[in-house]
Design an enzyme around this catalytic site. Structure first.
Site, PDB file in Angstrom:
ATOM      1  N   HIS A 147       0.807  -1.228   0.000  1.00  0.00           N
ATOM      2  CA  HIS A 147       0.000   0.000   0.000  1.00  0.00           C
ATOM      3  C   HIS A 147       0.844   1.284   0.000  1.00  0.00           C
ATOM      4  CE1 HIS A 147      -2.964   3.010   1.043  1.00  0.00           C
ATOM      5  NE2 HIS A 147      -2.419   3.178   2.234  1.00  0.00           N
ATOM      6  N   HIS A 196       3.725   7.134   5.261  1.00  0.00           N
ATOM      7  CA  HIS A 196       2.508   7.824   5.701  1.00  0.00           C
ATOM      8  C   HIS A 196       1.701   7.089   6.770  1.00  0.00           C
ATOM      9  CE1 HIS A 196       0.186   5.378   2.784  1.00  0.00           C
ATOM     10  NE2 HIS A 196      -0.855   5.688   3.522  1.00  0.00           N
ATOM     11  N   GLU A 209       0.987   6.193  12.457  1.00  0.00           N
ATOM     12  CA  GLU A 209      -0.362   5.831  12.875  1.00  0.00           C
ATOM     13  C   GLU A 209      -0.480   4.350  13.249  1.00  0.00           C
ATOM     14  OE1 GLU A 209      -3.312   6.724   9.946  1.00  0.00           O
ATOM     15  OE2 GLU A 209      -4.856   5.829  11.198  1.00  0.00           O
ATOM     16  N   ASP A 210       0.174   3.499  12.499  1.00  0.00           N
ATOM     17  CA  ASP A 210      -0.072   2.062  12.640  1.00  0.00           C
ATOM     18  C   ASP A 210       1.047   1.253  13.279  1.00  0.00           C
ATOM     19  OD1 ASP A 210      -2.474   2.526  11.394  1.00  0.00           O
ATOM     20  OD2 ASP A 210      -1.788   1.888   9.416  1.00  0.00           O
ATOM     21  N   ASP A 265      -3.364   8.386  -1.223  1.00  0.00           N
ATOM     22  CA  ASP A 265      -3.720   7.336  -0.270  1.00  0.00           C
ATOM     23  C   ASP A 265      -5.169   6.888  -0.520  1.00  0.00           C
ATOM     24  OD1 ASP A 265      -3.672   5.734   2.074  1.00  0.00           O
ATOM     25  OD2 ASP A 265      -4.430   7.402   3.289  1.00  0.00           O
ATOM     26  N   ASP A 318     -26.668  12.141 -26.260  1.00  0.00           N
ATOM     27  CA  ASP A 318     -26.849  12.881 -27.473  1.00  0.00           C
ATOM     28  C   ASP A 318     -25.718  13.876 -27.618  1.00  0.00           C
ATOM     29  OD1 ASP A 318     -28.563  12.513 -29.427  1.00  0.00           O
ATOM     30  OD2 ASP A 318     -29.775  14.281 -29.019  1.00  0.00           O
TER      31      ASP A 318
END
Ligand code: MN
Length: 383
Positions: free
Chosen positions: A61, A86, A90-91, A152, A272
Site C-alpha cells: 500500500h 505515511h 499511525e499504525d 492514499d 446525445d
C-alpha cells in the site's frame, strides 16, 4: 487460507520498489534516491507483520501511494518519502520524533499532518465538503499533505473490493463528498474522475453497471459519428500545417449519472452530446492565437452555440486549468462540445500544475522546482 509464500512476496516488494524508482527517475538525484531507499527500508521493517484486508503484505500500500504521488500527481522526492512513511506513525511503534530524527522536520511535519487527518476520520464525525476543506487547511500548512492524502485515498478506492460492505459504503461516500471535490479544486481531473467512478461503483453498483454497459453498447455508433465530425477539421488543420491530435473525449460514468439526475434525462438523451478535444503542438507565445485559429476553423464547418463559449485560455481557472471550449451543432442536429488547447495546457489538465512547472523548468531536478506549483495549489485551496 492461502499459504503465504514469503520469498515470492519479497520479490514482489522489490519489484514494486524498482517500479517506483523508475516512476520518479526524471526528478530525483543521488541524494533523493538515498532518502527514498531509507524511507522504504524503514517502512518495510515497520509494517513487516501487517497485512491488508486482501491478505497482501501491508507494504504494498505505501509503495503504491508513493507511486501514485510520483507518477500520477507528479510530486518529487520529499513527497515520495512521506508517502512511503505515511502510515508508519499511525499504525506502528514509530513516533513522529523518530521520523524527525531520521528524515528531518519537513518530512516529519507532513507525516504529522497526515496522521492528524486520519485521527479526525477515526472519530467518525460527519463533515460537509466545505468544512472538510477548512479542517484540512488547519491541520496542515503544506499542501503536500493533502496531495498524499488524495493518493492514499485513490489507492484505497482501487483496492476496496476486499472490504466489508458497510466499510465500502462509508469510504465511498466520503470519497464522493469530500475527496473528489478536493481533487477537482486542485485541478487533478483524472484523479477526480477515477475517485467518482469508483465511488459510484461501490455505492450504486447496479447503476454503475448499467451505464458502463450502455457505454460499451453505443461505442461503435459514437465512434463513427465523431470520426465523421472531425474529418473536415482534420484536413484543414493538415492543410494549415498544424501539428495536432484529436481525441474523442470519454465521459465518466459518474458525470453521466449526475447529468441524468440533474436534467432528468435518460441515458440516450445525455449521450446525445458528444465531445472532442483538439490538442495542438505550438510554442508558448503562439498558444492563444493558435487556439483561436483552430476555433475559427471549427466554426467554419459547424455553427457554434454562443452561450456555450468558455475561454479559459485568456483567464485560466483558479486551479490552473486552461482551455477553449465551444459547443457546435454537428450533423443530425447533435451538439458536440469541442475543447481546444495546447499540449502544455493538456498536460496541466491531466496532471495539474506539476506538469506546468516541469515544462517551464525542464532541467530542474530538485523538489524545489515544485515549490511554485505547491504555492499555487495552496492558493487554490484557500480561495
Ligand atoms: Mn494509507
Amino acid at each position: 487460507m492461502v499459504k503465504i509464500d514469503r520469498k515470492k512476496e519479497d520479490k514482489e516488494i522489490l519489484n514494486k520498489y524498482r517500479n517506483l524508482l523508475r516512476a520518479c527517475s526524471d526528478k530525483t538525484n543521488k541524494k533523493d534516491k538515498k532518502d527514498i531507499r531509507a524511507a522504504f527500508n524503514l517502512a518495510v521493517n515497520a509494517h513487516k507483520d501487517m497485512r491488508r484486508k486482501s491478505g497482501e503484505p501491508y507494504i504494498y500500500h505505501p509503495i503504491a501511494v508513493a507511486h501514485i504521488a510520483a507518477k500520477e500527481i507528479g510530486l518529487g522526492s520529499t513527497s515520495i518519502v512521506c508517502a512511503l512513511l505515511h502510515d508508519v506513525v499511525e499504525d506502528t511503534d514509530y513516533e513522529i520524533e523518530d521520523i524527525q530524527r531520521l528524515f528531518g522536520s519537513k518530512v516529519a511535519k507532513i507525516i504529522e499532518g497526515l496522521t492528524k487527518i486520519s485521527d479526525v476520520f477515526n472519530q467518525d464525525i460527519s463533515l460537509q465538503a466545505e468544512n472538510f476543506r477548512k479542517m484540512l487547511l488547519t491541520l496542515s500548512d503544506d499542501v503536500r499533505v493533502i496531495l498524499i492524502k488524495l493518493a492514499d485515498r485513490l489507492h484505497n478506492m482501487r483496492t476496496l473490493d476486499s472490504m466489508p460492505v458497510d466499510k465500502k459504503k462509508k469510504i465511498s461516500s466520503e470519497t464522493l463528498y469530500l475527496y473528489a471535490p478536493l481533487a477537482h479544486r486542485l485541478g487533478l481531473y483524472p484523479i477526480k474522475t477515477e475517485l467518482e467512478d469508483l465511488g459510484l461503483k461501490h455505492t450504486k453498483l447496479e447503476e454503475y453497471k448499467e451505464i458502463s454497459q450502455k457505454l460499451i453498447n453505443t461505442k461503435e455508433d459514437r465512434t463513427k459519428y465523431i470520426r465523421k465530425f472531425i474529418r473536415p477539421i482534420k484536413s484543414v488543420l493538415k492543410e494549415k500545417e498544424f501539428s495536432f491530435e484529436i481525441k474523442g473525449r470519454p465521459k465518466s460514468i459518474y458525470s453521466i449519472k449526475k447529468k441524468m439526475i440533474k436534467q432528468n434525462l435518460d441515458f440516450d438523451n445525455v449521450f446525445d452530446k458528444f465531445a472532442v478535444r483538439i490538442i495542438i503542438n505550438t510554442p508558448l507565445e503562439r498558444e492563444k492565437s493558435d487556439c483561436w485559429r483552430v476555433y475559427s476553423f471549427v466554426t467554419d464547418f459547424y455553427k457554434p452555440n454562443p452561450d456555450r463559449l468558455r475561454d479559459w485560455v485568456s483567464t485560466p481557472k483558479v486551479n490552473g486549468y486552461e482551455s477553449l471550449h465551444t459547443t457546435v451543432m454537428g450533423d443530425d442536429g447533435k451538439w458536440v462540445e469541442v475543447q481546444i488547447r495546447s499540449k502544455r495546457m493538456d498536460n496541466i489538465a491531466e496532471k495539474g500544475y506539476a506538469a506546468h512547472y516541469r515544462y517551464k523548468q525542464k532541467n530542474e531536478k530538485s523538489d524545489d522546482s515544485l515549490d511554485a506549483w505547491i504555492n499555487k495549489l495552496q492558493e487554490a485551496l484557500e480561495n
